[in-house]
Design a protein around this motif. Structure first.
Motif, PDB file in Angstrom:
ATOM      1  N   LEU D 180      44.944 -19.940   7.172  1.00  0.00           N
ATOM      2  CA  LEU D 180      43.835 -19.004   7.739  1.00  0.00           C
ATOM      3  C   LEU D 180      44.377 -18.007   8.892  1.00  0.00           C
ATOM      4  N   HIS D 184      40.750 -13.566   7.751  1.00  0.00           N
ATOM      5  CA  HIS D 184      39.752 -14.751   6.933  1.00  0.00           C
ATOM      6  C   HIS D 184      38.673 -14.875   7.890  1.00  0.00           C
ATOM      7  N   GLY D 191      37.881  -9.193   4.396  1.00  0.00           N
ATOM      8  CA  GLY D 191      39.150  -9.550   3.693  1.00  0.00           C
ATOM      9  C   GLY D 191      39.969  -8.374   2.683  1.00  0.00           C
ATOM     10  N   THR D 220      35.533 -14.995  -3.158  1.00  0.00           N
ATOM     11  CA  THR D 220      36.519 -15.775  -2.718  1.00  0.00           C
ATOM     12  C   THR D 220      37.328 -16.651  -3.731  1.00  0.00           C
ATOM     13  N   ARG D 225      41.520 -23.151   2.973  1.00  0.00           N
ATOM     14  CA  ARG D 225      42.805 -22.744   3.300  1.00  0.00           C
ATOM     15  C   ARG D 225      43.161 -23.739   4.699  1.00  0.00           C
ATOM     16  N   VAL D 237      37.157 -20.530   3.743  1.00  0.00           N
ATOM     17  CA  VAL D 237      37.489 -19.101   3.642  1.00  0.00           C
ATOM     18  C   VAL D 237      36.403 -18.369   3.786  1.00  0.00           C
ATOM     19  N   THR D 239      36.260 -14.805   3.975  1.00  0.00           N
ATOM     20  CA  THR D 239      36.256 -13.319   3.382  1.00  0.00           C
ATOM     21  C   THR D 239      36.879 -13.284   2.029  1.00  0.00           C
ATOM     22  N   ASP D 241      38.907 -12.745  -1.486  1.00  0.00           N
ATOM     23  CA  ASP D 241      40.229 -12.366  -1.942  1.00  0.00           C
ATOM     24  C   ASP D 241      40.378 -11.265  -3.029  1.00  0.00           C
TER      25      ASP D 241
END
Lengths: 381, 381, 381, 381
Positions: D180, D184, D191, D220, D225, D237, D239, D241
């Motif tokens: 992270l 994040h 993100g 996400t 992580r 996580v 935020t 991806d």
């Protein structure tokens, strides 16, 4: 060799001869190298020279030098100058380099080293006898993708090397109205072969090592050109527009080379392909951040040329940018060239190409001209 | 020449010699051509021959012929057969073709026409004297993108043609464990040059016209190969793995040619680049539906090589598909080749390549072998 | 199911409805499939139908059928016909297919299966109840490179699948003077989404499996078109030129889809990219013989997207050509589609896409239209 | 605004906050800009600040500043400093920028301008009220190929603009073991959308102008992580991806945007395609010196996407290199960005992107987050 190397902040003084485009590029290289890399000394942009005094002064201001001069010989006596950087026309290289060597300066000289191999050899031997550091500006060799290709070849990743295909084609002479320049005068060293072919030969040697025999052919495709821009008077062109060559390498590989400055549409086709028994690599000069790689070790059904993008895995890319795929530019390669030169001066090992390598390339160029003139293969001896 | 041409549905009878891969490809070509194009007659798949009777019978069923035969001479006396199509090994081409010509049949023969130019000439002269139609299977020439390139050159779109670069590289002999074949026996006509280089020479002539002088070099990079698959016994390889050539064209252009069957990673690198004073074209065999084109007539700042995708504008693409970008395949090119042959038989003009063109290519191959053996330039006349 | 399957040379009879471009393509597919692949029966080109009698007769001769008919219902009673192949306009698909199914024929139908999902479902259920074999003509799915991508995904080569990006863009409606067609009438099933987007959705399902929710948007960029070619009268366009979609897959991956028939310059941009935790694949429809593949398993510094060229490693390429890199064409994909259909009839397993898959795709198309109309996400269940 | 602007050699003083990677890149940009371009003043590398005193001092030496400081507020009172350059973490941007603006300094700030649109607007209004020059570091916009694309669009070369497709995908977060970071943490702005999507939105606005409505979705894909490199402890996580968006432009065009930082294999896929009624352009971030262009004005049969290579026709390429095809790098774009900033200070017109543009981009980012959270379209007004 550097003045003040024992102090906290030793300096190394730069004297530049020539304030034209290549001079500007060299300054860019020195300035960038200093910001991007670490050296055990600081660069002192001491003096810039140009035959034309006003140009020298303009360059001093624009390039950031402390002094300007119309007399390149003034650099030789200046104890603050450690490096003489020659970007003057190549017919002047020998005189300038020999004088700088005699004065104990390190010499950085644009390619080609000299119009003839004999002159290049004289310069090389003088430099080696004096123990100074030299470098010739074959900056394409500084591309991290070239280093990657060479390392893969050297490590055996490609297996036994079988063949090489190299081209350097541009179109800057494609227009028949483009007037005659010094490049059309054989005394300048030759045409497309001397200008562009020398890059391919340098690349070939860089990747595969010594070339032992050559067969060449040269052709002037635009027989007459204006004597000056816009002039209706024309004169016969005396250097070649296209040169082709067969080359045999010491390692047993066979190869071909083409130099072409009338290749309509090509801007930087400095391309090579190297085929080995286990793998192959290919490169295109118009995409300098990419190396293509094919490996027979990849699984059947999944084999193919892969495009490797330059990134931090390919030193010194990471000194310019921490992320892959962001791309280096032409000027960045000049900074890498400067780095290698300065590191050699700092005693961290010679990477080259030094004057001897410049001589070796020039020798091949001459062999090819002789081969073309005599229509026969010529061996290195 | 065709039986029943006056009737409503005249037939033209096909006799095929050889039931291997090329035989299958030819049948594909004939069958597809008949569906895709219009002809003034219908094909009759009369007889397929193979020295092996069982193979002939299997081919009859699979290829859809009416009869099978183990005796190729049976075709000669058959009044229902108008075309003799030869896909047998090339050492047999001459005998078969001469007999077919003597019998008044049209002859379609795979490339190379014969192992030697002398034999090819004998076949050519016999065919011309007999007035029958011939065709040699240089099917890459049938690509609509080749026709586009040739037409652009012929129409002056490229201006004066200055240089040509042609390559045919594959890797099917790259593995040193690949055993010896008839292609490694010089009696078969030669190595990579005869096999792949002949394609480049055919392409060069197709695009730029006659070649007047050549200089070649050949190299065997894998000196020993197993005598059979898996065998530990090896023998010396007697044909070249790589051939390189300089060629000069009648139109004043200069060119280079490479044939390479050990080019690791290359599957169909039948590539060419043609540079003219006004424009350039480039082609890659691994992307047969694309032609790249650069024109100096494009506006400054907007110039660049454009990728022309094959489409209905490029006849006869539209006969295969009404929409552009859908792509033709290798086998489709064979159908176009058959079309040209059948149209010539129907009296609609000869497109070729006919036996004479096959002979011209073979002559260049031989000139290059002699040039390589004698290390000298060889002129045509 | 096939008449005469017990004999030495059993036959399977084909009845084709529609003699236009797609009809020709299907015939090409059947004819080529029969030459390229092995089947336990021989195809009998029995009857071709077209509403226009003269067209039917012309097609009979040109396509090589035994009989012509203006009445498609005549196929249903013909015991010599095993397969009904529907290439008529899609508003007729349901009626024809249901009748053929009722008659116990296998049915091969061009995409889209029907203008609405409800109709497609009715056809699917009838076919499943009757136990006959069906197939829908999503021929891009038959590309060996698609099979390679799907197999790599299925085998875990890409790791966990994370995202998909799919586009089908062409420019055949880019010209605002292109007149209105049935595709501009919503009753025909819709615009760019129904026509091109259905291909992307089929591809997405083929590669990644079921889609569970969608969000779409549609836009008509050319609001008015001529009512006929050259006409000055125009009417409002009622179907979309561009559709965009977000899609979520059952496997957890996210994706996007674009359909665009006014994408100037694009001829066959049926492109996809699939990203997994270990590797990625990418494909461009204008280069159908190539799949790009990136693997994190490749050594650091040597990673990159590699271009895999179709070859004999990628079945059934090898049935068309023994050498890699020679390239299949669009029509060859149709032959592969026919192969899968005939193999299913021969009891060798269903590959699809069958009617149920055609229905699933149609259902997604409708969900997207509803989503776009209501400006909201729609889930499958 | 500049101290000493009336003298022969007026100076403009630079104060840099942040000595990390972006700080180094900015220094590179200033240093290169000064060598490559002409300005009516000379840059004075006055002070570099870093919270860590040792880092500040190291940067002073390595970057070539006169002074180092651990207190960024010291810049505000320094009359020798005209420019405050902020490369500190973006949560600090507002405080620093407002203070600098209050002190009458010109402000150059890395993107994103601020974590929220409200803060960005506050900064923008303060700057506009103070009349100082601002710039945000969206350096991709400085690519001469972007200017070429925008100019072609603006001049009508592409006709009416119909659709836009934009992506920024990288794989630097693709490894689930990547721990992270502040990216994040939603408090940092978001993100992949905030980080990479903001670049696409900036590009979209640069090329096509204002965006009036958006619909977004965020996902996400790696839910957990490690909290630190190598740690076995993980956290959720928060935020996204991957973010996808539909966008509608004021000019009537439709578009899509994807931001993805887990796109395995992608290093700099900042790609766009713009389709107009007459022509189209396409760009790939991994080949920053190329713009692809398709024109319907090209002759039928010769149309295709052409690859325009950056060269002296595309200002300011020629200031870096006199020959085309030599290629600019990522760092060179930063020098162009600096040029535009310095020229604006010199009163030669604002090019931007200034704070207001940074605010507009940030507003779109927020609208998309809200749209994704609420699953609905959001319009600007």
């Amino acid at each position: 060799m550097c003045n003040g190397m024992t102090g906290v902040s030793p300096k190394i003084g730069l004297g530049l001869i020539g304030s034209g485009f290549m001079g500007k590029t060299h300054v860019f290289g020195f300035a960038t190298a200093q910001r991007v890399f670490d050296f055990p000394f600081k660069l002192d942009f001491a003096t810039v020279c140009d035959v034309d005094e006003a140009s020298a002064e303009a360059a001093r201001q624009s390039f950031g030098f402390r002094r300007a001069s119309a007399d390149w010989r003034s650099l030789l006596k200046d104890p603050e100058i450690d490096i003489v950087d020659i970007t003057a026309p190549n017919v002047l290289h020998k005189e300038m380099a020999l004088a700088a060597i005699a004065a104990g300066k390190h010499v950085y000289c644009e390619k080609p080293l000299a119009p003839s191999a004999a002159e290049a050899l004289e310069m090389t031997e003088a430099a080696e006898a004096a123990g100074i550091v030299t470098q010739v500006g074959f900056n394409y060799l500084k591309n991290p993708m070239f280093a990657l290709a060479r390392d893969m070849i050297a490590s055996g990743e490609l297996g036994e090397i079988r063949s090489f295909r190299g081209v350097h084609a541009e179109d800057y002479m494609a227009d028949a109205n483009q007037p005659l320049t010094w490049r059309h005068d054989p005394a300048g060293g030759g045409g497309a072969l001397a200008d562009l072919g020398s890059h391919v030969l340098a690349t070939a040697r860089f990747l595969l090592g010594p070339i032992v025999s050559v067969m060449g052919t040269c052709k002037t495709l635009i027989p007459e050109r204006p004597t000056a821009a816009g002039s209706r008077e024309t004169a016969t062109v005396q250097t070649e527009d296209v040169a082709q060559a067969f080359v045999n390498f010491e390692n047993g590989a066979t190869g071909s080379v083409e130099a072409n400055w009338v290749a309509t549409g090509r801007k930087m086709q400095h391309d090579f392909e190297v085929y080995g028994s286990k793998a192959a690599v290919a490169f295109s000069g118009e995409r300098l951040n990419e190396l293509r790689f094919y490996s027979m070790d990849d699984r059947a059904g999944l084999q193919g040329f892969r495009t490797i993008l330059a990134g931090p895995d390919h030193a010194p890319y990471g000194d310019f940018c921490v992320a892959p795929g962001h791309q280096l530019g032409f000027n960045d390669l000049k900074a890498i060239e400067v780095r290698d030169f300065l590191n050699a001066i700092a005693g961290q090992g010679l990477v080259g190409p030094d004057f001897r390598e410049g001589y070796e390339v020039q020798k091949l160029v001459e062999m090819l001209y002789r081969s073309a003139a005599e229509n026969r293969w010529i061996s290195l001896s």
